[in-house]
Design an enzyme around this catalytic site. Structure first.
Site, PDB file in Angstrom:
ATOM      1  N   GLY A  33      12.035  22.320  -8.505  1.00 50.19           N
ATOM      2  CA  GLY A  33      10.273  21.969  -7.914  1.00 50.19           C
ATOM      3  C   GLY A  33      10.189  20.379  -8.379  1.00 50.19           C
ATOM      4  CB  THR A  34      13.035  17.835  -8.647  1.00 48.65           C
ATOM      5  OG1 THR A  34      12.747  18.161 -10.076  1.00 48.65           O
ATOM      6  CG2 THR A  34      12.889  16.246  -8.378  1.00 48.65           C
ATOM      7  CG  ASN A  44      11.510  26.703 -12.507  1.00 45.56           C
ATOM      8  OD1 ASN A  44      10.158  27.745 -12.970  1.00 45.56           O
ATOM      9  ND2 ASN A  44      12.316  27.441 -13.203  1.00 45.56           N
ATOM     10  CG  ASN A  75      15.869  20.325 -15.933  1.00 48.15           C
ATOM     11  OD1 ASN A  75      15.341  18.919 -16.232  1.00 48.15           O
ATOM     12  ND2 ASN A  75      17.189  20.533 -15.121  1.00 48.15           N
ATOM     13  CG  ASP A  80      15.402  27.287 -16.257  1.00 42.76           C
ATOM     14  OD1 ASP A  80      15.165  28.163 -15.357  1.00 42.76           O
ATOM     15  OD2 ASP A  80      16.274  26.171 -15.555  1.00 42.76           O
ATOM     16  CG  HIS A  81      19.152  28.999 -14.043  1.00 44.24           C
ATOM     17  ND1 HIS A  81      19.092  29.943 -12.385  1.00 44.24           N
ATOM     18  CD2 HIS A  81      18.561  28.337 -13.635  1.00 44.24           C
ATOM     19  CE1 HIS A  81      18.091  29.163 -11.749  1.00 44.24           C
ATOM     20  NE2 HIS A  81      17.766  28.708 -12.897  1.00 44.24           N
TER      21      HIS A  81
HETATM   22  P1  13P Z   1      14.662  20.970 -10.452  1.00 48.76           P
HETATM   23  O1  13P Z   1      15.213  20.617 -11.699  1.00 48.76           O
HETATM   24  O2  13P Z   1      15.116  20.353  -8.746  1.00 48.76           O
HETATM   25  O3  13P Z   1      13.140  20.473 -10.856  1.00 48.76           O
HETATM   26  O4  13P Z   1      14.622  22.294 -10.731  1.00 48.76           O
HETATM   27  C1  13P Z   1      14.343  22.201 -11.855  1.00 48.76           C
HETATM   28  C2  13P Z   1      14.454  24.791 -12.114  1.00 48.76           C
HETATM   29  O5  13P Z   1      14.388  25.248 -10.819  1.00 48.76           O
HETATM   30  C3  13P Z   1      14.615  25.457 -13.270  1.00 48.76           C
HETATM   31  O6  13P Z   1      15.451  26.150 -13.802  1.00 48.76           O
END
Ligand code: 13P
Length: 288
Positions: free
Chosen positions: A209-210, A229, A231, A84-85
């Site tokens: 997505g949170t 996504n 997290n 990720d990133h």
């Molecule tokens: P959040 O932590 O806002 O759910 O984002 C997750 C994300 O985009 C991981 O790359």
């Protein structure tokens, strides 16, 4: 066996649903996410930030742990292990370590440099059968030291990156990592529609997505988002359940301090969060 995310996301785009990327931090996270995907017959993407990879001991540890769980828990749904990133160097390390997918986040480079570096990594990833995600515009907020201003992507720049052969594309559309502030204006569906118009069949990725309300998630999927996504939400759910266990004094009862007991409510809370998201994203039952 790990799979690249290309097929699962092509299917998702064609079927108008999204596959969740859930970031992992340790054994409990990984096990909870994989068991939920298996129970719900959903494809899933395990996200690993560079910081979380380091925390777990390194990319070899991550690959070993995930492959071991796939085998020992008999996980028979499609699973991708995705950086990720990723930085340019981080992408090469994960290709070597045995990840099945990478994200190169070149969004902080001028577009010409993002194009140049993405081009090289597309070749490197595809030559080993991995899928690759690129980013244009930036995701606001901070995740593991990756900080973005949250500017919306330029659809033409998205098209120039899409044309390099990436398998899916993250376009900034007003989304933010972490909790959304009370004055957040919401997702820019105008930007998303314009990006989708120029990038056609390419699956689009929604980071942050949170905390995005369900109606906005559904609209984003309608407009071409095929990967979402998550997290922070799993982290909040884990912390909340663990706090309740300790505040209730359960770690002091009998062998309640045993990590298998102490961490169990948090692990169950992650399962519940992942289930809720998979149902919302529409990926339940799409493993076959
Ligand atoms: P959040 O932590 O806002 O759910 O984002 C997750 C994300 O985009 C991981 O790359």
């Amino acid at each position: 066996m790990l799979v690249s995310a290309t097929e699962m996301l092509k299917k998702a785009k064609a079927g108008h649903y999204a596959v969740g990327q859930f970031n992992i931090n340790n054994l409990e996270w990984t096990k909870s996410i994989l068991l939920t995907a298996k129970e719900l017959r959903s494809p899933v993407i395990l996200g690993v930030s560079e910081g979380a990879g380091k925390y777990m001991g390194g990319y070899d540890v991550v690959v070993g742990m995930v492959n071991g769980l796939l085998k020992d828990l008999d996980i028979d749904v499609p699973v991708a292990l995705h950086l990720d990133h990723g930085s340019f160097e981080g992408c090469y390390k994960c290709i070597e370590a045995g990840f099945s997918s990478i994200m190169f986040d070149g969004s902080h480079y001028p577009i010409a440099e993002n194009v140049e570096k993405t081009t090289e990594l597309v070749k490197a990833a595809h030559s080993k059968g991995l899928s690759i995600e690129a980013e244009v515009g930036s995701i606001g907020g901070e995740e593991d030291g990756v900080i973005g201003m949250g500017e919306c992507a330029d659809p033409k720049e998205c098209k120039s990156i899409a044309d390099l052969g990436v398998d899916f594309l993250a376009a900034g559309i007003g989304n933010i990592h972490g909790k959304y502030p009370a004055n957040w204006k919401g997702l820019s569906f105008e930007t998303l529609a314009a990006v989708q118009e120029l990038t056609g069949e390419l699956p689009l990725v929604l980071h942050g997505g949170t905390g995005i309300p369900a109606d906005q998630i559904k609209k984003a999927i309608d407009l071409g988002v095929s990967k979402i996504n998550v997290n922070t939400e799993c982290q909040l759910a884990f912390a909340d359940a663990t706090r309740k266990y300790i505040e209730a004094g359960k770690d002091l009862e009998g062998k309640g301090f045993d990590p298998r007991k102490l961490l169990a409510p948090g692990a169950e809370a992650i399962k519940a969060t992942v289930k809720e998201k998979m149902e919302l994203f529409g990926s339940v039952g799409k493993a076959e």
